[in-house]
Design a protein around this motif. Structure first.
Motif, mmCIF file in Angstrom:
data_model
loop_
_atom_site.group_PDB
_atom_site.id
_atom_site.type_symbol
_atom_site.label_atom_id
_atom_site.label_comp_id
_atom_site.label_asym_id
_atom_site.label_seq_id
_atom_site.Cartn_x
_atom_site.Cartn_y
_atom_site.Cartn_z
ATOM 1 N N MET A 184 0.829 -1.210 0.000
ATOM 2 C CA MET A 184 0.000 0.000 0.000
ATOM 3 C C MET A 184 0.864 1.262 0.000
ATOM 4 N N PHE A 185 1.927 1.238 0.845
ATOM 5 C CA PHE A 185 2.814 2.389 0.896
ATOM 6 C C PHE A 185 3.480 2.619 -0.453
ATOM 7 N N ARG A 186 3.796 1.503 -1.149
ATOM 8 C CA ARG A 186 4.444 1.612 -2.454
ATOM 9 C C ARG A 186 3.517 2.287 -3.465
ATOM 10 N N ASN A 187 2.225 1.934 -3.433
ATOM 11 C CA ASN A 187 1.256 2.540 -4.352
ATOM 12 C C ASN A 187 1.049 4.018 -4.016
ATOM 13 N N LEU A 188 0.980 4.320 -2.713
ATOM 14 C CA LEU A 188 0.828 5.710 -2.296
ATOM 15 C C LEU A 188 2.034 6.528 -2.744
ATOM 16 N N ARG A 189 3.201 5.959 -2.592
ATOM 17 C CA ARG A 189 4.424 6.651 -2.989
ATOM 18 C C ARG A 189 4.449 6.919 -4.492
ATOM 19 N N ALA A 190 4.012 5.940 -5.267
ATOM 20 C CA ALA A 190 3.990 6.103 -6.724
ATOM 21 C C ALA A 190 3.025 7.214 -7.135
ATOM 22 N N GLY A 191 1.865 7.249 -6.487
ATOM 23 C CA GLY A 191 0.904 8.307 -6.778
ATOM 24 C C GLY A 191 1.439 9.681 -6.392
ATOM 25 N N CYS A 192 2.080 9.754 -5.243
ATOM 26 C CA CYS A 192 2.656 11.020 -4.789
ATOM 27 C C CYS A 192 3.779 11.476 -5.720
ATOM 28 N N LEU A 193 4.549 10.525 -6.213
ATOM 29 C CA LEU A 193 5.633 10.865 -7.126
ATOM 30 C C LEU A 193 5.090 11.493 -8.406
ATOM 31 N N ARG A 194 4.007 10.941 -8.917
ATOM 32 C CA ARG A 194 3.406 11.523 -10.123
ATOM 33 C C ARG A 194 2.890 12.938 -9.851
ATOM 34 N N LEU A 195 2.213 13.109 -8.711
ATOM 35 C CA LEU A 195 1.716 14.443 -8.365
ATOM 36 C C LEU A 195 2.868 15.439 -8.228
ATOM 37 N N HIS A 196 3.911 15.037 -7.522
ATOM 38 C CA HIS A 196 5.061 15.906 -7.289
ATOM 39 C C HIS A 196 5.734 16.277 -8.603
ATOM 40 N N ARG A 197 5.876 15.304 -9.484
ATOM 41 C CA ARG A 197 6.550 15.534 -10.761
ATOM 42 C C ARG A 197 5.769 16.514 -11.629
ATOM 43 N N TRP A 198 4.486 16.268 -11.795
ATOM 44 C CA TRP A 198 3.710 17.104 -12.707
ATOM 45 C C TRP A 198 3.450 18.491 -12.141
ATOM 46 N N PHE A 199 3.285 18.593 -10.841
ATOM 47 C CA PHE A 199 3.139 19.930 -10.262
ATOM 48 C C PHE A 199 4.438 20.712 -10.408
ATOM 49 N N GLY A 200 5.568 20.038 -10.168
ATOM 50 C CA GLY A 200 6.854 20.705 -10.305
ATOM 51 C C GLY A 200 7.111 21.187 -11.714
ATOM 52 N N LEU A 201 6.758 20.364 -12.704
ATOM 53 C CA LEU A 201 6.951 20.763 -14.103
ATOM 54 C C LEU A 201 6.026 21.912 -14.491
ATOM 55 N N ALA A 202 4.770 21.830 -14.043
ATOM 56 C CA ALA A 202 3.807 22.868 -14.403
ATOM 57 C C ALA A 202 4.135 24.207 -13.751
ATOM 58 N N GLY A 203 4.677 24.149 -12.537
ATOM 59 C CA GLY A 203 4.925 25.392 -11.807
ATOM 60 C C GLY A 203 6.356 25.876 -11.826
ATOM 61 N N ALA A 204 7.233 25.172 -12.537
ATOM 62 C CA ALA A 204 8.664 25.492 -12.476
ATOM 63 C C ALA A 204 8.957 26.937 -12.869
ATOM 64 N N ALA A 205 8.390 27.383 -13.990
ATOM 65 C CA ALA A 205 8.673 28.750 -14.449
ATOM 66 C C ALA A 205 8.214 29.776 -13.422
ATOM 67 N N PHE A 206 7.064 29.518 -12.801
ATOM 68 C CA PHE A 206 6.551 30.443 -11.790
ATOM 69 C C PHE A 206 7.460 30.458 -10.559
ATOM 70 N N PHE A 207 7.937 29.279 -10.166
ATOM 71 C CA PHE A 207 8.793 29.217 -8.977
ATOM 72 C C PHE A 207 10.135 29.899 -9.213
ATOM 73 N N VAL A 208 10.668 29.780 -10.421
ATOM 74 C CA VAL A 208 11.913 30.488 -10.735
ATOM 75 C C VAL A 208 11.688 31.990 -10.645
ATOM 76 N N LEU A 209 10.573 32.458 -11.227
ATOM 77 C CA LEU A 209 10.266 33.887 -11.176
ATOM 78 C C LEU A 209 10.049 34.353 -9.741
ATOM 79 N N ILE A 210 9.267 33.594 -8.982
ATOM 80 C CA ILE A 210 8.982 33.972 -7.591
ATOM 81 C C ILE A 210 10.256 33.941 -6.752
ATOM 82 N N GLY A 211 11.078 32.924 -6.970
ATOM 83 C CA GLY A 211 12.316 32.816 -6.198
ATOM 84 C C GLY A 211 13.272 33.964 -6.459
#
Length: 405
Positions: free
Chosen positions: A1-28
């Motif tokens: 179960m933890f492995r499945n949760l981790r895989a789902g979280c990894l996908r969320l983390h990856r796609w949010f990071g890619l979608a927001g990267a330009a904004f985070f660089v600007l904000i930073g």
């Protein structure tokens, strides 16, 4: 179960990071600059600062507001604020009610010499078309609204909400997998010993491992500060989400003045206390409240006329404030009668309000002096680095998968 949760979280983390990267660089990057907003603005526009005269009393805010109104009768003066340790009086303006729409006066701020009332300059705050006089304010607008107004604020608020959630998702991804006990290996390392490598940068290591370690270790070491900035960004840009959550967690109450009815459209918004009368009345009411609440008044910060609300706002810095260079002890009085409407204290009154003001003070680097400002500037670099390393990790892994296929 933890492995499945981790895989789902990894996908969320990856796609949010890619979608927001330009904004985070600007904000930073803009956040690095804004940690020293006043110093940089003064450096860029020295002509807008008066020479300090410690042996001479400055004019009061009401007198300065009236001077500005005489200098610019085509607009309505609505606010007078001390800036740059008292070396500048910023007078904010707006079009007169009923004025012809579409006519741009070319400024919304008059900057005056606090000791003489002489005009130092005019600018539309944050309008980069006016040149270097607005460079630092424009960086500020980029940081909190992408220089797009309300749509930009809303977009950054949604990104801040995602960032807040991603703080917890990212933290979960650093946790070690549950240890498996086998007959051949009866002793299992403790959780903390298995989590320890996530906090370190391995040396020597391959370039991809170095990127991964930088991304993970800095995220962990800065996790709490990153969460503070993420959630405080939600409070600034997305109060419709922040306030219900804080109301549930801390009993946060929306400031009373926000719930007060607006003035009727047919109300005369000019017939009100004059600036000198408003300042005199505000000082008297503030002195009474200080005696009643046990406040120590440090200095005046701002006097604002709020035509749409038929109120005056008198802001001071008191011993209840955490902001060092400004203040947030706000006294509201009725514009017609001069009666007290409400007093809003930044801390010590409600837990939710106290937390909110601390979040704001930390976010704008207006507490704990130079050390915290340096930390905030460094955090801007770290946010940029985390975004860039996240993209590079994704690109390297994608390239590796392509080679395998």
């Amino acid at each position: 179960m933890f492995r499945n949760l981790r895989a789902g979280c990894l996908r969320l983390h990856r796609w949010f990071g890619l979608a927001g990267a330009a904004f985070f660089v600007l904000i930073g990057l803009t956040g690095c600059v804004l940690a020293f907003y006043e110093e940089l603005d003064a450096w860029m526009t020295p002509e807008l600062l008066a020479s300090a005269r410690p042996d001479q009393e400055p004019l009061d805010l009401a007198t300065l507001a009236e001077r500005a109104q005489a200098l610019a009768p085509e607009v309505q003066v609505v606010e007078a604020t001390w800036r740059h340790a008292g070396r500048q009086a910023e007078i904010r303006t707006r079009p007169w009610a009923g004025a012809q729409t579409g006519v741009d006066p070319g400024f919304d701020s008059l900057l005056l010499d606090p000791w003489t009332g002489a005009e130092l300059g005019r600018r539309t705050w944050g309008d980069i078309r006016q040149g270097t006089i607005n460079l630092v304010p424009f960086v500020y607008r980029l940081h909190y609204e992408l220089a797009l107004g309300h749509p930009g604020m809303l977009l950054l608020g949604l990104i801040a909400l995602g960032w807040t959630l991603d703080c917890f998702v990212g933290l979960l991804l650093t946790l070690p997998m549950p240890a498996q006990r086998t007959a051949a290996r009866r002793q299992v390392k403790s959780f903390w010993s298995r989590w320890a490598p996530a906090w370190r940068i391995k040396h020597p290591a391959s370039s991809i491992r170095r990127l991964f370690d930088l991304h993970r270790a800095f995220s962990l070491w800065c996790w709490l500060v990153l969460l503070v900035f993420a959630w405080s960004s939600v409070s600034l840009n997305l109060p419709s989400v922040y306030e219900p959550v804080m109301r549930t967690l801390t009993g946060y109450q929306t400031p009373a003045v926000a719930d007060m009815p607006k003035a009727a459209a047919d109300v005369d918004l000019v017939a009100t206390l004059s600036w000198p009368l408003a300042l005199s009345r505000a000082r008297l009411l503030m002195a009474e409240q200080a005696a009643h609440q046990g406040l120590t008044i440090d200095r005046e910060v701002m006097l604002r006329f709020m035509p749409d609300d038929r109120m005056w706002l008198y802001r001071t810095r008191t011993n209840r404030d955490v902001l060092e260079r400004r203040g947030a002890t706000d006294l509201y009085l009725d514009a017609g009668t001069g009666d007290l409407v409400t007093l809003q204290l930044p801390t010590g009154d409600q837990a939710g309000q106290t937390i909110t003001h601390w979040l704001y003070a930390l976010h704008v680097a207006n507490v704990w002096g130079w050390p915290w400002r340096l930390i905030v500037a460094a955090l801007g670099i770290i946010v940029t680095m985390l975004s860039v390393t996240g993209i590079l990790i994704w690109m390297r892994k994608r390239a590796a998968k392509s080679e395998q296929t």
